[in-house]
Design a protein around this motif. Structure first.
Motif, PDB file in Angstrom:
ATOM      1  N   HIS A 105      48.272  49.415  47.936  1.00  0.00           N
ATOM      2  CA  HIS A 105      47.936  48.505  49.025  1.00  0.00           C
ATOM      3  C   HIS A 105      46.433  48.261  48.981  1.00  0.00           C
ATOM      4  CE1 HIS A 105      47.195  52.472  50.683  1.00  0.00           C
ATOM      5  NE2 HIS A 105      46.774  52.032  51.841  1.00  0.00           N
ATOM      6  N   HIS A 142      43.891  48.892  50.980  1.00  0.00           N
ATOM      7  CA  HIS A 142      42.926  49.617  51.799  1.00  0.00           C
ATOM      8  C   HIS A 142      41.786  50.103  50.902  1.00  0.00           C
ATOM      9  CE1 HIS A 142      45.784  50.576  55.409  1.00  0.00           C
ATOM     10  NE2 HIS A 142      45.379  49.320  55.371  1.00  0.00           N
ATOM     11  N   ASP A 171      40.171  52.737  50.415  1.00  0.00           N
ATOM     12  CA  ASP A 171      40.164  54.017  49.699  1.00  0.00           C
ATOM     13  C   ASP A 171      41.218  54.054  48.587  1.00  0.00           C
ATOM     14  OD1 ASP A 171      41.952  53.883  51.860  1.00  0.00           O
ATOM     15  OD2 ASP A 171      42.145  56.059  51.971  1.00  0.00           O
ATOM     16  N   HIS A 172      41.765  52.890  48.247  1.00  0.00           N
ATOM     17  CA  HIS A 172      42.749  52.810  47.158  1.00  0.00           C
ATOM     18  C   HIS A 172      42.328  51.835  46.067  1.00  0.00           C
ATOM     19  CE1 HIS A 172      45.817  55.232  49.255  1.00  0.00           C
ATOM     20  NE2 HIS A 172      45.054  54.887  50.268  1.00  0.00           N
ATOM     21  N   HIS A 226      52.880  51.387  56.419  1.00  0.00           N
ATOM     22  CA  HIS A 226      51.455  51.751  56.482  1.00  0.00           C
ATOM     23  C   HIS A 226      50.595  50.500  56.353  1.00  0.00           C
ATOM     24  CE1 HIS A 226      47.744  53.882  55.930  1.00  0.00           C
ATOM     25  NE2 HIS A 226      47.545  53.197  54.823  1.00  0.00           N
ATOM     26  N   ASP A 272      49.814  55.867  50.469  1.00  0.00           N
ATOM     27  CA  ASP A 272      49.741  56.360  51.848  1.00  0.00           C
ATOM     28  C   ASP A 272      51.111  56.356  52.540  1.00  0.00           C
ATOM     29  OD1 ASP A 272      47.082  56.878  51.693  1.00  0.00           O
ATOM     30  OD2 ASP A 272      46.427  55.094  52.800  1.00  0.00           O
TER      31      ASP A 272
HETATM   32 FE   LIG Z   1      45.851  53.185  53.569  1.00  0.00          FE
END
Ligand SMILES: [Fe+2]
Length: 297
Positions: A83, A85, A87-88, A155, A174
């Motif tokens: 996804h 986000h 931190d990915h 998420h 996540d």
């Molecule tokens: Fe996330």
């Protein structure tokens, strides 16, 4: 991994290893400090020529770059993201620049301006990269492993997990929340859909699939980890449903009864942290409005 002595506003950590049990899959672990405390902690992987996620933007760039320089640029490098986000996808740009990797994502994002100034300071804001939408159900690595695309929404709207075959390992991003009883969600997160996706993950876990989670690493007991979260989140959904059925309409009141007193950090900095309890409750109430009170079953 331990904090070094002294006050470190921005301490960064990155380890790169090939754990024996993962049959030549590379496991990256990154961490950072928040006001001197080790706080940010995550994992991503490399399967042959395919990275799955690329971590948060603030891990040690020097160490990652040195590692990338050891890889053969002529291979057909790819990144599959779970996804969008921060931190990915934080390493996407670096990997793309160094190796010319093609990025595939289940979701689109124009920029990362949703990462607040405060988050950027501690956590980092990804530099933009070129990407394509996921375009197949199975990706094949250059060494012949298959990576199955498995939707696990909740998420984030199109959150996706990947199963590596024949290893039978799911990198779950996540999809498995960190706390047992999830309390805070990001904007756009769907608590009930997330619970349904967890139940789907449970079917894989029960049939013997191993899990690598973005914030738990290599999971020792997937069934137990997932079951705890199914129990915790089902309890939250049911209690919100009961309170709504009893006529409690205030999200704040429901929050107080289901989760107790607001925690200082989240009540003061919720918007800055991009995670809020009232969004969790509201997302459950929204589902309740559409489906009646038995949707958690
Ligand atoms: Fe996330």
């Amino acid at each position: 991994m331990k904090p070094k002595k002294g006050f470190k506003l921005k301490e960064r950590f990155l380890s790169i290893e090939k754990p024996e049990e993962l049959d030549d899959i590379t496991l990256f672990r990154y961490a950072g400090t928040f006001l001197g405390m080790w706080h940010i902690d995550g994992y991503f992987i490399l399967v042959d020529n395919i990275f799955i996620d690329s971590g948060n933007p603030n891990y040690s760039r020097e160490e990652m770059l040195a590692y990338l320089k050891t890889l053969d640029k002529d291979r057909n490098w790819m990144i599959l993201n779970t996804h969008m986000h921060e931190d990915h996808v934080g390493g996407n740009r670096l990997i793309q620049n160094e190796l010319g990797a093609e990025v595939y994502s289940p979701e689109s994002v124009r920029d990362f301006s949703f990462v607040s100034g405060m988050m950027d300071l501690f956590w980092g804001r990804p530099e933009m990269f070129r990407y394509n939408m996921l375009d197949r159900e199975v990706y094949t690595t250059d060494r012949g492993r298959k990576i199955e695309v498995i939707p696990a929404p909740g998420h984030s709207p199109d959150h996706t997990v990947y199963r590596i075959m024949p290893d039978n390992i799911i990198y779950s991003g996540d999809a498995i929340p960190v706390p047992g009883r999830k309390r805070y969600v990001t904007l756009g997160e769907d608590y009930v859909a997330e619970l349904q996706s967890l139940k789907k993950m449970m079917e894989y876990a029960q049939s013997g699939t191993q899990f690598i989670s973005a914030h738990h690493g290599v999971v020792k007991n997937s069934v137990k980890l997932i079951q705890t979260r199914i129990d915790g989140m089902s309890d939250v959904v049911n209690r919100v449903g009961e309170l709504a059925a009893a006529g409690v309409t205030s999200v704040e009141q429901i929050g107080l009864q289901v989760f107790g007193k607001p925690e200082f950090l989240y009540s003061k900095f919720g918007n800055q942290l991009r995670c809020r309890e009232d969004w969790a409750i509201q997302s459950i109430l929204d589902k309740l409005d559409c489906k009646g009170d038995d949707f958690a079953k």
